[in-house]
Motif scaffolding. Structure first.
Motif, mmCIF file in Angstrom:
data_model
loop_
_atom_site.group_PDB
_atom_site.id
_atom_site.type_symbol
_atom_site.label_atom_id
_atom_site.label_comp_id
_atom_site.label_asym_id
_atom_site.label_seq_id
_atom_site.Cartn_x
_atom_site.Cartn_y
_atom_site.Cartn_z
ATOM 1 N N LEU A 1 -18.183 -21.006 -24.698
ATOM 2 C CA LEU A 1 -17.048 -20.519 -25.587
ATOM 3 C C LEU A 1 -16.461 -19.656 -24.248
ATOM 4 N N VAL A 2 -17.095 -18.542 -24.185
ATOM 5 C CA VAL A 2 -16.644 -17.255 -23.356
ATOM 6 C C VAL A 2 -15.816 -17.864 -22.088
ATOM 7 N N ALA A 3 -16.580 -18.693 -21.396
ATOM 8 C CA ALA A 3 -16.174 -19.206 -20.178
ATOM 9 C C ALA A 3 -14.759 -20.011 -20.452
ATOM 10 N N SER A 4 -14.714 -20.594 -21.722
ATOM 11 C CA SER A 4 -13.461 -21.112 -21.857
ATOM 12 C C SER A 4 -12.077 -20.238 -22.091
ATOM 13 N N LEU A 5 -12.618 -19.203 -23.032
ATOM 14 C CA LEU A 5 -11.587 -18.236 -23.126
ATOM 15 C C LEU A 5 -11.289 -17.319 -21.975
ATOM 16 N N ALA A 6 -12.393 -17.450 -20.969
ATOM 17 C CA ALA A 6 -12.250 -16.637 -19.489
ATOM 18 C C ALA A 6 -10.916 -17.114 -18.767
ATOM 19 N N PHE A 7 -10.273 -18.526 -19.288
ATOM 20 C CA PHE A 7 -9.369 -19.120 -18.533
ATOM 21 C C PHE A 7 -8.006 -18.637 -19.217
ATOM 22 N N LEU A 8 -8.022 -17.737 -20.229
ATOM 23 C CA LEU A 8 -6.571 -17.389 -20.852
ATOM 24 C C LEU A 8 -5.851 -16.692 -19.930
ATOM 25 N N PRO A 9 -6.132 -15.969 -18.718
ATOM 26 C CA PRO A 9 -5.006 -15.557 -17.787
ATOM 27 C C PRO A 9 -4.430 -16.421 -17.243
ATOM 28 N N LEU A 10 -4.996 -17.582 -17.044
ATOM 29 C CA LEU A 10 -4.144 -18.848 -16.382
ATOM 30 C C LEU A 10 -3.494 -19.484 -17.243
ATOM 31 N N THR A 11 -4.117 -19.713 -18.410
ATOM 32 C CA THR A 11 -3.290 -20.605 -19.403
ATOM 33 C C THR A 11 -2.049 -19.850 -20.019
ATOM 34 N N VAL A 12 -2.267 -18.605 -20.513
ATOM 35 C CA VAL A 12 -1.040 -18.098 -21.360
ATOM 36 C C VAL A 12 0.057 -17.803 -20.096
ATOM 37 N N VAL A 13 -0.272 -17.232 -18.876
ATOM 38 C CA VAL A 13 0.636 -17.244 -17.989
ATOM 39 C C VAL A 13 1.186 -18.563 -17.485
ATOM 40 N N GLN A 14 0.669 -19.532 -17.531
ATOM 41 C CA GLN A 14 1.178 -20.819 -17.180
ATOM 42 C C GLN A 14 2.143 -21.353 -18.153
ATOM 43 N N PHE A 15 1.861 -21.028 -19.444
ATOM 44 C CA PHE A 15 2.572 -21.428 -20.612
ATOM 45 C C PHE A 15 3.795 -20.866 -20.433
ATOM 46 N N ILE A 16 3.959 -19.267 -20.225
ATOM 47 C CA ILE A 16 5.243 -18.676 -20.329
ATOM 48 C C ILE A 16 5.928 -19.049 -19.022
ATOM 49 N N ALA A 17 5.472 -19.410 -17.981
ATOM 50 C CA ALA A 17 6.199 -19.875 -16.857
ATOM 51 C C ALA A 17 6.554 -21.267 -17.038
ATOM 52 N N SER A 18 6.218 -21.910 -17.668
ATOM 53 C CA SER A 18 6.565 -23.320 -17.961
ATOM 54 C C SER A 18 8.122 -23.409 -18.666
ATOM 55 N N LEU A 19 7.895 -22.271 -19.860
ATOM 56 C CA LEU A 19 8.944 -22.182 -20.518
ATOM 57 C C LEU A 19 9.942 -21.633 -19.923
#
Length: 455
Positions: free
Chosen positions: A301-319
């Motif tokens: 679970l923590v390893a999955s949450l560790a991807f948030l720097p990529l996920t959140v930034v990617q989502f914002i950039a996509s928008l």
């Protein structure tokens, strides 16, 4: 008479509202992406509960990839012939029933075979979703819709990992596939009530020769990368079958995959760019969670949450894509994204994972998130640019085929490059070096778009 003409003109003006079609498309596409993430995060529990060998566990993913990649071209053409709505409904029905049966599986044979059936459903869904966007939106509205589509593709895998990590940590792994069923049934209802019957029945014979050779060719190619035995034989079969497929497509009147799709420099460059982007990115998403657990001792679970720097930034950039492409150009945004993405891979490779999570992983992830967020939508636009309604579905199928096969090829290639290494830090560091190589090749194809859109 004048009033009648004025009424006609007003009715022909496209609405600025997206309506129900865009939500249906985005949720359907996210469903496909979430499905693989559920498998990646639950393999340990599935293996223990069903008492699966390492080979059997691998085939849970391989069976899905085999049918998905092998049937994409046929499924895309089917949508052109019988209509997007019918193809989407068929894909949702197959995917939903298979998800239920995956969740109910009590043996290796059942879960592997049902994953193969899920792949069939996904092969129908993927091209139908993109083709529906192209059929129902125009101009800037289409660009915005594809940007949202790209955002969904960009965050789907990583967000799916977080959802999968939560389910695997606190609930039964079966729950994820029961959720797939509920989402699938909801989408079927939304499609039946929200999408009108678009009569797309074309008096065109199905290219059965192309269908057969493409299924054998792409299926054999995927197996040659992920199979456990006779991989060289499968690769030879793939080369022969795909060569015959290309010959058939150049001769038949209504080809399964019109070769005109590849004649435009922009489309071809965008497709190859997408191939190598997924080759690097899929390897990153597959190997980095393992490295986080083995090097830093993170839980799944923590390893999955560790991807948030990529996920959140990617989502914002996509928008931001609609505004950026309006101010600049689709090609400029795409090339910028490719360069930033490549710099992210280079930074991670140069620093090395032993420098710690924040410096070696989180910081490069920010660049990767920006880059991939800027790539997905514009790459999709460039990959289907200039296609007519007659080949729109086929073009969307090609985009998804390059997406799927690119990820499989890249993961197989990098897995071979790190074979024999035992230390977790050595594996991820060498893997990131080869990710850089793949990203540089991606950059070359991105820059090739500058040569123009000549046929």
């Amino acid at each position: 008479m004048a009033a009648k003409e004025n009424k006609l003109k007003v009715s022909e003006v496209p609405s600025e509202r997206f309506g129900i079609i865009l939500p249906i498309v985005l949720i359907s596409y996210f469903l496909i992406l979430l499905n693989n993430s559920l498998i990646f995060t639950a393999t340990v529990k599935i293996s223990a509960e069903l008492r699966l060998s390492t080979l059997m566990v691998a085939w849970i993913s391989n069976a899905y990839a085999l049918t998905f990649g092998g049937l994409l071209a046929f499924s895309a053409r089917l949508g052109d012939i019988v209509g997007r709505k019918k193809t989407l409904l068929l894909g949702l029905a197959i995917f939903s029933v298979a998800s239920l049966l995956v969740g109910l599986s009590r043996s290796a044979g059942m879960i592997i075979s049902m994953r193969a059936v899920q792949g069939i459903g996904a092969s129908l869904l993927a091209p139908a979703t993109l083709a529906l966007l192209m059929d129902n939106y125009r101009g800037k509205q289409l660009q915005r819709a594809i940007a949202y589509y790209g955002a969904t593709a960009g965050i789907g895998a990583s967000l799916g990992m977080v959802i999968g990590g939560l389910i695997a940590s606190y609930f039964s792994w079966r729950l994820g596939f029961y959720l797939d069923l509920l989402v699938g049934l909801t989408l079927i209802f939304m499609t039946l009530t929200g999408i009108s019957n678009q009569d797309q029945h074309k008096q065109v014979k199905i290219d059965w020769g192309g269908t057969l050779t493409s299924i054998i060719g792409f299926g054999s190619l995927v197996y040659s990368l992920n199979g456990s035995s006779y991989r060289l034989v499968a690769f030879i079969v793939a080369l022969v079958s795909l060569s015959i497929f290309a010959y058939i497509e150049s001769k038949v009147a209504h080809p399964l995959m019109p070769l005109v799709i590849f004649k435009n420099n922009q489309r071809l460059s965008a497709l190859l760019l997408r191939f190598f982007m997924l080759a690097a990115s899929m390897s990153y998403f597959f190997l980095m969670p393992q490295a986080l657990q083995r090097v830093f001792g993170f839980t799944p679970l923590v390893a999955s949450l560790a991807f948030l720097p990529l996920t959140v930034v990617q989502f914002i950039a996509s928008l931001c894509i609609p505004r950026l492409t309006s101010r600049f150009s689709n090609g400029s945004v795409l090339i910028t994204g490719v360069i930033i993405d490549t710099l992210g891979f280079i930074l991670g490779s140069m620093i090395g994972i032993n420098s710690g999570y924040w410096l070696a992983v989180a910081l490069p992830m920010i660049l990767l998130g920006i880059g991939q967020g800027l790539i997905m939508g514009p790459a999709t636009v460039a990959g289907v640019a200039g296609t007519s309604g007659e080949v729109a579905g086929a073009a969307s199928g090609v985009v998804n085929t390059f997406h799927q096969i690119g990820g499989a090829v890249g993961l197989a290639f990098i897995s071979t490059m790190v074979a024999g290494l035992k230390a977790a830090d050595a594996i991820i560091d060498r893997a990131q070096f080869w990710m850089v190589v793949l990203a540089v090749i991606m950059t070359v194809f991105a820059l090739n778009i500058l040569r123009g859109e000549h046929e």
